[in-house]
Scaffold this motif. Structure first.
Motif, PDB file in Angstrom:
ATOM      1  N   UNK A  23     -19.648  25.642  -7.686  1.00  0.00           N
ATOM      2  CA  UNK A  23     -20.733  25.676  -8.679  1.00  0.00           C
ATOM      3  C   UNK A  23     -21.103  27.098  -9.074  1.00  0.00           C
ATOM      4  N   UNK A  24     -21.270  28.009  -8.126  1.00  0.00           N
ATOM      5  CA  UNK A  24     -21.601  29.378  -8.540  1.00  0.00           C
ATOM      6  C   UNK A  24     -20.520  30.021  -9.399  1.00  0.00           C
ATOM      7  N   UNK A  25     -19.264  29.614  -9.229  1.00  0.00           N
ATOM      8  CA  UNK A  25     -18.207  30.219 -10.046  1.00  0.00           C
ATOM      9  C   UNK A  25     -18.129  29.594 -11.414  1.00  0.00           C
ATOM     10  N   UNK A  26     -18.868  28.556 -11.641  1.00  0.00           N
ATOM     11  CA  UNK A  26     -18.866  27.944 -12.960  1.00  0.00           C
ATOM     12  C   UNK A  26     -17.734  26.973 -13.179  1.00  0.00           C
ATOM     13  N   UNK A  27     -17.115  26.502 -12.089  1.00  0.00           N
ATOM     14  CA  UNK A  27     -16.005  25.578 -12.272  1.00  0.00           C
ATOM     15  C   UNK A  27     -16.483  24.131 -12.211  1.00  0.00           C
ATOM     16  N   UNK A  28     -17.631  23.921 -11.630  1.00  0.00           N
ATOM     17  CA  UNK A  28     -18.124  22.545 -11.558  1.00  0.00           C
ATOM     18  C   UNK A  28     -19.633  22.555 -11.725  1.00  0.00           C
TER      19      UNK A  28
END
Lengths: 180, 244, 271
Positions: free
Chosen positions: B215-220
């Motif tokens: 989530x923090x990486x913006x993938x989910x």
């Protein structure tokens, strides 16, 4: 207001602002750093956002160029971009929007087809660039191009307007028939 | 494997356990080699080499079992279907329990398994805060529009996974046997009455850390599906999902 | 003098005025442009917003593009380019800028050409070296050629014949010389025994026959070898002095017949 409009404020003195929209923060951060490394006569500002609409309570300068960053490795990023497109005023697409597809170099990780992004850019009549933002050299070249586009969109280049630039850049051709 | 004790066990007698375990296995199979080692204080390590009625025990493919006598848990290195019932029986009887149940938890790291099973994973060893974003050198010219959203994501991730380093697992496997659900009307698969069988496997050198950083990486999207976040809590990484 | 001084003074004051005038003029122009911008901005903020969906995007954007491009086109037609007032200081500033740019460009050109020059010099040196080496090779080949050419003699039968004749005469002379030298050598070092030779073995019978010299023995052997090559054996006669026979045998100059110890042959050194 939830819809982003171009030319909604008077410009700042000698400043140009670009908005990078993409779901992966790390990539946007790297691109922003590369863009700020370029020398140019005007002052640049970069805004990073995961998706539109932007929070409305912030006082922000007029946005001259929006770059939508789509990572070909994740459907999630495409989804975010497609949703964000609905919050952009139509007059932005007259040369102040461009699409950037990253990750095309690693074929085996790509989930999205190039043509999907091509179709999207074609629908919105905006230029599309493919660049692997993870590779430093490609990123630096892309940053240079984006900075030049930004200067034109901000009106810092005499004689060329954003719309002129759009007409000069061949917008993506109709995607090959097998996709349609 | 876990055991559900039906009776209280008073004092654990190491020697008696060893004798009893050896006796049970040797009675069933003449050709076994069993050796014990008291490596740690609270653990007993057992090495077993299996043979058959006619052949000698194969010393090159032994099974290792680690049992923590104070707890009803034992960890084994082998998944040979043929020896499991016997091994289970021997462990159960030797440790004076009544029943043994196999848990759906597998990993290459014994410490992680222990941490999950003994619920010790939420001890913070070092007080390291969740990664703060690196200070941008030119941070006055870069503005993050979604600060609030980012903070929300961080908070949710922290709630689901906690602040501490995650135990190390390599796989998470989901066996689905559900009916096909689709938004599109019709389609061949939607009309099937039988459930669809499908296997999804997630693999990574450090699976839980990878899930934590999605989530923090913006993938989910945050929050992640509870099927993913419940792994340490439930102590399972092999799931079978059926329609209720 | 005084007149000229007076002339100077008004000039200096007009210069100063001119400077402030240009500045003021420029500022005035900027302010006017800003006012125009504010007006346009107000008009713009009155226009509504419009969002697009995937289905209607292409058509509406194309229509908008047409409208805006025609508007821009008419604007360009109407507009006449205005130049900033070409006052002295404006000209000076523009001029200095241009010159600086020019200087920068020329410096770049200079450095490029210099580096090109150096590279060319290096290339030239290398080529020159190569040329020298090639010339040296050429020269040595030429000398070799001329030498070979000199050695090449025209083919002529008579010449060959006379050459062969002389060769034969030379060889014959050499043979005679060799034989005479051999004879002398053998006489000196291997004389026939006379009364002064000590008799080591008493049972050696002195032969009544006349002994022949080692030279003669060798001659007999040589002649036999060349006269009758398939049977070069010579019977040992009493006229051969035994010690000399032993000497020849031991030194490998003569060989015994394998079946008959009384026969000798000369070792075929020429084969």
């Amino acid at each position: 207001m939830s819809v982003l409009r171009p030319l909604d404020k008077l410009p700042g003195l000698n400043t140009a602002t670009v908005l990078l929209v993409g779901s992966e923060d790390a990539l946007l951060q790297q691109l922003a750093d590369s863009m700020l490394k370029e020398d140019c006569a005007s002052e640049l500002r970069v805004h990073l956002a995961k998706a539109l609409p932007l929070p409305s309570n912030v006082n922000r300068p007029r946005i001259d160029l929006i770059v939508f960053v789509i990572n070909l490795h994740s459907k999630y990023s495409l989804q975010h971009v497609e949703e964000s497109l609905h919050h952009v005023d139509a007059s932005f697409f007259l040369g102040r929007v461009c699409f950037l597809g990253t990750g095309a170099g690693q074929e085996h990780h790509c989930i999205l087809h190039r043509n999907t992004v091509l179709k999207l850019a074609h629908t919105y009549r905006s230029p599309l660039f493919f660049c692997d933002l993870e590779v430093e050299d490609f990123r630096a070249t892309m940053a240079q191009r984006l900075v030049r586009m930004l200067l034109i969109c901000a009106g810092h280049v005499r004689g060329v307007s954003a719309l002129n630039l759009l007409s000069l850049l061949r917008t993506s051709e109709t995607p090959p028939p097998e996709e349609l | 494997m876990s055991k559900e004790p039906d009776e209280d066990v008073d004092l654990f007698d190491m020697e008696q356990f060893k004798r009893s375990f050896k006796k049970i296995l040797q009675r069933a199979l003449k050709n076994v080699t069993i050796s014990f080692r008291d490596a740690e204080e609270n653990a007993i390590w057992i090495r077993i080499a299996w043979g058959t009625q006619c052949t000698k025990p194969n010393q090159y493919k032994p099974t290792y079992v680690v049992h923590y006598p104070q707890t009803p848990y034992a960890f084994t290195s082998s998944r040979l279907k043929s020896i499991m019932p016997l091994l289970g029986q021997a462990l159960t009887v030797a440790s004076k329990h009544h029943q043994i149940v196999k848990m759906d938890l597998r990993s290459r790291h014994l410490d992680s398994l222990k941490a999950i099973v003994f619920k010790q994973y939420d001890q913070t060893f070092e007080n390291h805060n969740s990664t703060t974003p690196l200070q941008e050198r030119l941070d006055s010219r870069i503005i993050h529009e979604n600060k609030v959203e980012n903070e929300r994501v961080q908070r949710i991730t922290q709630e689901s996974f906690g602040d501490y380093p995650q135990p190390q697992l390599e796989f998470a496997q989901y066996k689905l046997e559900t009916k096909f659900k689709s938004d599109l009307n019709g389609g061949i698969l939607a009309e099937r009455k039988e459930p669809l069988r499908c296997l999804i496997k997630f693999s990574s050198p450090h699976l839980l850390e990878a899930l934590k950083s999605l989530a923090p990486a913006g993938i989910a999207d945050a929050p992640l599906s509870p099927l993913l976040t419940c792994i340490p809590n439930k102590g399972m990484n092999y799931f079978k999902i059926r329609d209720k | 003098m005084s007149v000229s001084q007076q002339d100077l003074d008004p000039d200096s004051t007009t210069d100063v005025e001119v400077v402030t005038d240009t500045e003021e003029e420029l500022i005035k122009e900027c302010e006017e442009i800003w006012k125009d911008m504010e007006e346009c901005q107000n008009k713009l903020s009155l226009t509504g917003t419009e969002t697009l969906t995937n289905s209607n995007a292409q058509l509406s954007l194309l229509i908008m593009q047409v409208k805006c491009l025609t508007a821009e086109l008419s604007q360009w037609h109407k507009e006449t380019p205005e130049i900033t007032p070409l006052t002295e200081d404006v000209l000076i500033t523009l001029g200095t800028e241009e010159f600086q740019k020019l200087r920068h460009d020329l410096e770049m050109v200079l450095s490029t050409i210099q580096s090109k020059n150096e590279k060319l010099k290096e290339d030239l040196e290398r080529e020159q070296q190569w040329l020298d080496e090639q010339q040296q090779i050429m020269e040595s080949l030429n000398t070799l050629y001329s030498e070979l050419k000199n050695q090449f003699v025209t083919f002529s039968e008579t010449r060959i014949f006379s050459e062969l004749k002389t060769k034969m005469l030379n060889i014959k002379a050499f043979k005679e010389k060799l034989l005479s030298t051999l004879g002398e050598f053998l006489e000196d070092h291997f004389p026939l025994p006379d009364g002064n030779v000590k008799k080591k073995k008493k049972n050696v019978q002195e032969s009544t026959k006349q002994l022949i010299t080692l030279h003669e023995i060798l001659e007999i052997l040589i002649n036999r070898l060349f006269d009758v090559p398939h049977d070069p054996y010579v019977k040992i006669s009493d006229s051969f002095w035994p010690p000399y026979i032993e000497l020849l045998l031991r030194n490998g100059i003569a060989l015994r017949h394998p079946e008959d110890p009384t026969r000798l042959r000369l070792e075929a050194f020429h084969q």
